[in-house]
Write an enzyme that holds these catalytic residues in place. Sequence first.
Site, PDB file in Angstrom:
ATOM      1  N   SER A   1       0.822  -1.222   0.000  1.00 35.34           N
ATOM      2  CA  SER A   1       0.000   0.000   0.000  1.00 35.34           C
ATOM      3  C   SER A   1       0.853   1.268   0.000  1.00 35.34           C
ATOM      4  CB  SER A   1      -0.896   0.007   1.236  1.00 35.34           C
ATOM      5  OG  SER A   1      -1.631  -1.196   1.307  1.00 35.34           O
TER       6      SER A   1
ATOM      7  N   CYS B   1      -2.319  -5.920   1.988  1.00 35.11           N
ATOM      8  CA  CYS B   1      -3.733  -5.532   1.865  1.00 35.11           C
ATOM      9  C   CYS B   1      -4.424  -6.280   0.731  1.00 35.11           C
ATOM     10  CB  CYS B   1      -3.821  -4.018   1.651  1.00 35.11           C
ATOM     11  SG  CYS B   1      -5.485  -3.475   1.307  1.00 35.11           S
TER      12      CYS B   1
ATOM     13  N   CYS C   1      -6.596  -7.083   3.940  1.00 31.93           N
ATOM     14  CA  CYS C   1      -7.918  -6.446   3.889  1.00 31.93           C
ATOM     15  C   CYS C   1      -8.859  -7.010   2.828  1.00 31.93           C
ATOM     16  CB  CYS C   1      -7.792  -4.950   3.596  1.00 31.93           C
ATOM     17  SG  CYS C   1      -6.275  -4.172   4.102  1.00 31.93           S
TER      18      CYS C   1
ATOM     19  N   LYS D   1      -9.669 -10.836   2.970  1.00 32.30           N
ATOM     20  CA  LYS D   1     -10.380 -10.986   4.252  1.00 32.30           C
ATOM     21  C   LYS D   1     -11.833 -10.513   4.129  1.00 32.30           C
ATOM     22  CE  LYS D   1     -10.661  -7.680   6.835  1.00 32.30           C
ATOM     23  NZ  LYS D   1      -9.914  -6.842   7.737  1.00 32.30           N
TER      24      LYS D   1
ATOM     25  N   GLY E   1      -6.309 -12.159  20.358  1.00 33.16           N
ATOM     26  CA  GLY E   1      -7.498 -11.365  20.688  1.00 33.16           C
ATOM     27  C   GLY E   1      -7.561 -10.060  19.927  1.00 33.16           C
TER      28      GLY E   1
ATOM     29  N   TYR F   1      -7.737  -7.676  16.219  1.00 38.23           N
ATOM     30  CA  TYR F   1      -8.821  -7.616  15.234  1.00 38.23           C
ATOM     31  C   TYR F   1      -8.752  -8.738  14.202  1.00 38.23           C
ATOM     32  CZ  TYR F   1      -6.099  -5.448  11.386  1.00 38.23           C
ATOM     33  OH  TYR F   1      -5.221  -5.206  10.369  1.00 38.23           O
ATOM     34  N   ILE F   2      -7.537  -9.204  13.881  1.00 38.59           N
ATOM     35  CA  ILE F   2      -7.440 -10.270  12.878  1.00 38.59           C
ATOM     36  C   ILE F   2      -8.014 -11.575  13.448  1.00 38.59           C
ATOM     37  CG2 ILE F   2      -5.800 -11.675  11.541  1.00 38.59           C
ATOM     38  CD1 ILE F   2      -4.117  -9.115  11.159  1.00 38.59           C
TER      39      ILE F   2
ATOM     40  N   GLU G   1     -11.835 -11.189  13.549  1.00 35.95           N
ATOM     41  CA  GLU G   1     -12.446 -11.242  12.217  1.00 35.95           C
ATOM     42  C   GLU G   1     -12.471 -12.678  11.684  1.00 35.95           C
ATOM     43  OE1 GLU G   1     -11.469  -6.742  10.600  1.00 35.95           O
ATOM     44  OE2 GLU G   1     -10.092  -8.346  10.065  1.00 35.95           O
TER      45      GLU G   1
ATOM     46  N   ASP H   1       3.582  -0.212   7.697  1.00 40.07           N
ATOM     47  CA  ASP H   1       3.662  -1.103   8.867  1.00 40.07           C
ATOM     48  C   ASP H   1       5.086  -1.308   9.384  1.00 40.07           C
ATOM     49  OD1 ASP H   1       0.982  -1.346   8.452  1.00 40.07           O
ATOM     50  OD2 ASP H   1       0.949  -3.539   8.326  1.00 40.07           O
TER      51      ASP H   1
ATOM     52  N   ALA I   1     -12.119   0.103  11.261  1.00 38.22           N
ATOM     53  CA  ALA I   1     -13.232  -0.848  11.351  1.00 38.22           C
ATOM     54  C   ALA I   1     -12.688  -2.204  11.738  1.00 38.22           C
ATOM     55  CB  ALA I   1     -13.930  -0.946  10.001  1.00 38.22           C
TER      56      ALA I   1
ATOM     57  N   HIS J   1     -33.872   8.829   9.001  1.00 44.29           N
ATOM     58  CA  HIS J   1     -34.762   7.841   9.600  1.00 44.29           C
ATOM     59  C   HIS J   1     -35.330   6.919   8.542  1.00 44.29           C
ATOM     60  CE1 HIS J   1     -37.585   6.332  12.565  1.00 44.29           C
ATOM     61  NE2 HIS J   1     -38.542   6.478  11.676  1.00 44.29           N
TER      62      HIS J   1
ATOM     63  N   GLU K   1     -29.027   7.100  13.159  1.00 47.17           N
ATOM     64  CA  GLU K   1     -29.764   8.265  13.666  1.00 47.17           C
ATOM     65  C   GLU K   1     -29.626   8.381  15.189  1.00 47.17           C
ATOM     66  OE1 GLU K   1     -34.223   8.235  13.561  1.00 47.17           O
ATOM     67  OE2 GLU K   1     -33.967   6.204  12.817  1.00 47.17           O
TER      68      GLU K   1
HETATM   69  C1  LIG Z   1      -5.295 -10.449   7.723  1.00 52.76           C
HETATM   70  C2  LIG Z   1      -5.130  -8.957   7.639  1.00 52.76           C
HETATM   71  C3  LIG Z   1      -6.232  -8.166   7.504  1.00 52.76           C
HETATM   72  C4  LIG Z   1      -6.093  -6.781   7.411  1.00 52.76           C
HETATM   73  N1  LIG Z   1      -7.217  -6.029   7.297  1.00 52.76           N
HETATM   74  C5  LIG Z   1      -7.115  -4.683   7.186  1.00 52.76           C
HETATM   75  C6  LIG Z   1      -8.269  -3.877   7.014  1.00 52.76           C
HETATM   76  O1  LIG Z   1      -9.391  -4.379   6.974  1.00 52.76           O
HETATM   77  N2  LIG Z   1      -8.106  -2.549   6.892  1.00 52.76           N
HETATM   78  C7  LIG Z   1      -6.869  -1.963   6.921  1.00 52.76           C
HETATM   79  O2  LIG Z   1      -6.786  -0.740   6.780  1.00 52.76           O
HETATM   80  N3  LIG Z   1      -5.758  -2.702   7.115  1.00 52.76           N
HETATM   81  C8  LIG Z   1      -5.855  -4.048   7.234  1.00 52.76           C
HETATM   82  N4  LIG Z   1      -4.716  -4.803   7.384  1.00 52.76           N
HETATM   83  C9  LIG Z   1      -3.409  -4.119   7.497  1.00 52.76           C
HETATM   84  C10 LIG Z   1      -2.878  -3.711   6.137  1.00 52.76           C
HETATM   85  O3  LIG Z   1      -2.842  -4.816   5.279  1.00 52.76           O
HETATM   86  C11 LIG Z   1      -1.500  -3.093   6.289  1.00 52.76           C
HETATM   87  O4  LIG Z   1      -1.556  -2.050   7.225  1.00 52.76           O
HETATM   88  C12 LIG Z   1      -0.962  -2.541   4.985  1.00 52.76           C
HETATM   89  O5  LIG Z   1      -0.916  -3.533   3.985  1.00 52.76           O
HETATM   90  C13 LIG Z   1       0.436  -1.952   5.200  1.00 52.76           C
HETATM   91  O6  LIG Z   1       0.979  -1.518   3.998  1.00 52.76           O
HETATM   92  P1  LIG Z   1       2.552  -1.451   3.801  1.00 52.76           P
HETATM   93  O7  LIG Z   1       2.769  -0.782   2.497  1.00 52.76           O
HETATM   94  O8  LIG Z   1       3.173  -0.894   5.002  1.00 52.76           O
HETATM   95  O9  LIG Z   1       3.040  -2.968   3.731  1.00 52.76           O
HETATM   96  P2  LIG Z   1       2.550  -4.203   2.897  1.00 52.76           P
HETATM   97  O10 LIG Z   1       1.229  -3.992   2.261  1.00 52.76           O
HETATM   98  O11 LIG Z   1       2.700  -5.368   3.791  1.00 52.76           O
HETATM   99  O12 LIG Z   1       3.596  -4.302   1.713  1.00 52.76           O
HETATM  100  C14 LIG Z   1       4.932  -4.624   1.929  1.00 52.76           C
HETATM  101  C15 LIG Z   1       5.451  -5.335   0.689  1.00 52.76           C
HETATM  102  O13 LIG Z   1       6.861  -5.392   0.749  1.00 52.76           O
HETATM  103  C16 LIG Z   1       7.291  -6.634   0.245  1.00 52.76           C
HETATM  104  N5  LIG Z   1       8.641  -6.843   0.765  1.00 52.76           N
HETATM  105  C17 LIG Z   1       9.003  -6.979   2.067  1.00 52.76           C
HETATM  106  N6  LIG Z   1      10.350  -7.060   2.171  1.00 52.76           N
HETATM  107  C18 LIG Z   1      10.843  -6.973   0.912  1.00 52.76           C
HETATM  108  C19 LIG Z   1      12.150  -6.984   0.356  1.00 52.76           C
HETATM  109  N7  LIG Z   1      13.220  -7.072   1.149  1.00 52.76           N
HETATM  110  N8  LIG Z   1      12.286  -6.884  -0.983  1.00 52.76           N
HETATM  111  C20 LIG Z   1      11.210  -6.789  -1.796  1.00 52.76           C
HETATM  112  N9  LIG Z   1       9.932  -6.762  -1.323  1.00 52.76           N
HETATM  113  C21 LIG Z   1       9.756  -6.852   0.014  1.00 52.76           C
HETATM  114  C22 LIG Z   1       6.249  -7.610   0.760  1.00 52.76           C
HETATM  115  O14 LIG Z   1       6.223  -8.803  -0.010  1.00 52.76           O
HETATM  116  C23 LIG Z   1       4.970  -6.773   0.600  1.00 52.76           C
HETATM  117  O15 LIG Z   1       4.387  -6.982  -0.667  1.00 52.76           O
HETATM  118  C24 LIG Z   1      -4.804  -6.191   7.455  1.00 52.76           C
HETATM  119  C25 LIG Z   1      -3.683  -7.003   7.593  1.00 52.76           C
HETATM  120  C26 LIG Z   1      -3.832  -8.369   7.673  1.00 52.76           C
HETATM  121  C27 LIG Z   1      -2.607  -9.226   7.813  1.00 52.76           C
END
Ligand SMILES: Cc1cc2nc3c(=O)[nH]c(=O)nc-3n(C[C@H](O)[C@H](O)[C@H](O)COP(=O)(O)OP(=O)(O)OC[C@H]3O[C@@H](n4cnc5c(N)ncnc54)[C@H](O)[C@@H]3O)c2cc1C
Length: 460
Positions: A15, A43, A48, A51, A177, A179-180, A183, A304, A342, A437, A442
């Site tokens: 993301s 994601c 997300c 899921k 415990g 959110y994951i 869910e 993250d 959420a 309503h 509401e």
């Molecule tokens: C089961 C689950 C459900 C979720 N549900 C929600 C939700 O409903 N709503 C919400 O807002 N968030 C949700 N999240 C959290 C959300 O997915 C993350 O917050 C978000 O994806 C973070 O984005 P990011 O860019 O930091 O990392 P990521 O999306 O994790 O992307 C990191 C990328 O880097 C790549 N990578 C890592 N190291 C290397 C490397 N050395 N070389 C090359 N590539 C590499 C990985 O393969 C990955 O593709 C959920 C997470 C999980 C696990």
Amino acid sequence: MAKYDYDLFVIGAGSGGVRAARLAAMSGAKVAIAEEDRVGGTCVIRGCVPKKFMVYASEFAHHFKTAKGYGWTVDNARFDWPTFLAEKDKEIARLSGIYVRNLQNAGAELAHGKAKLLDAHTLEIDKVGTKTADKILISTGGQAWRPTEIPGAELGITSKEAFHLTELPKRIVIAGGGYIAVEFAGIFNGLGVETTLVYRGPNILRGFDDDVRSHVTEEMEKRGIKVVLGTQHASVEKTATGILSKFTNGHEHESDVLMWAVGRRPYVEGLGLEKAGVELNEAGAVKVDEFSKTNVDNIWAVGDVTDRINLTPVAIREGAAFAETVFYDRPTSFDHEMVASAVFSQPPIGSVGLSEADARHKYGKVDIYLSRQRPMKYTFTGSEERALLKLVVDCESQKVVGCHVVGPDSPEIIQMAAIAMKMGVTKAQWDATCAVHPTLAEELVTMREKYVPMGLGQVA
Ligand SMILES: Cc1cc2nc3c(=O)[nH]c(=O)nc-3n(C[C@H](O)[C@H](O)[C@H](O)COP(=O)(O)OP(=O)(O)OC[C@H]3O[C@@H](n4cnc5c(N)ncnc54)[C@H](O)[C@@H]3O)c2cc1C
């Protein structure tokens, strides 16, 4: 000749990384982005999006029950896991393809392989080779982990594997415990799996408002999920008929699948951060300032891997703020206050701002407005399900500092509440808003009586 191969090299096409790479490339910068797995990140590929599809799939069982109350006959409804998996995977592949095209259209180069830093300007990418860059963005996300100190922990899966189970289990134990965990408990329970959630703490969903936490626990139990609190795994064993979880309270429970949902950690392994001199904080996350800059002058980190608020829209906004600051000369720092979120539990949660406990800690005196009611849809069906709506108001400024909803459509409701709260809405302004309503939402603009918990008498 340019000093470096690229103006910007982004590690991780999730993301945050994709948004940053696209915006930077659109400014005319020469950008490359490495991805070791599939483009889209957690994601899109294993978070997300899949899921939410699983939540949708699992909600039908509840819808069918409700439908009966309205006179529908929905006999012989059956769910086919392989059909669902194939459709889900098709959609995920389509979305990942869109991410790839968007990067290409913006002019960013994609490098398939794991990237690691050799120094502050040099990277080695598996199967691609060595590249240099003026600026580097780390957006490698987080990773689920297993508590390897528990004997037999390797017998359990994490959320990553839960998206690809070849068969739907008959019985599942979910440890955790957060959110994951909550869910997935709703998902498996909705799909007819005997579901047990085990969490070592006194209540699930730490960090959420306490009324929300206990309300959701009750509702999950009403829907058939067994919630076991105050204990954790001591060991795990394989038996002839499944997986035996042994708990610290002496109890045992057999299931077909054990899923660890005990948290996520910043994904920094093998990144070579030490070679570039990038510092981590106590939690093992990349340490950054409000502009997402690390302690190394040409290296930034978003999402993250920085462990600020671990949500997709936050990673996207951090990535965009980085690009604005560094490639458009518009210093921008993302404001982490009042980020709504959420939980797609069943029933779901929408939440923004402070819990009652955090607000009392921050402001001292707070007014609480709270309503529990039966969602209109269920009045026909005899369902005992209740919704919860709660407002937390700072006594002194009368600003609404917390809004928490459990019930149908609460994730949709909370997005709108977040706008008003981000603008600093007061309770009087909130109340001046006319209701829509008949809706659940509401109730949010019609709660006039301050809530006084039983037995507390008149308290502020
Ligand atoms: C089961 C689950 C459900 C979720 N549900 C929600 C939700 O409903 N709503 C919400 O807002 N968030 C949700 N999240 C959290 C959300 O997915 C993350 O917050 C978000 O994806 C973070 O984005 P990011 O860019 O930091 O990392 P990521 O999306 O994790 O992307 C990191 C990328 O880097 C790549 N990578 C890592 N190291 C290397 C490397 N050395 N070389 C090359 N590539 C590499 C990985 O393969 C990955 O593709 C959920 C997470 C999980 C696990």
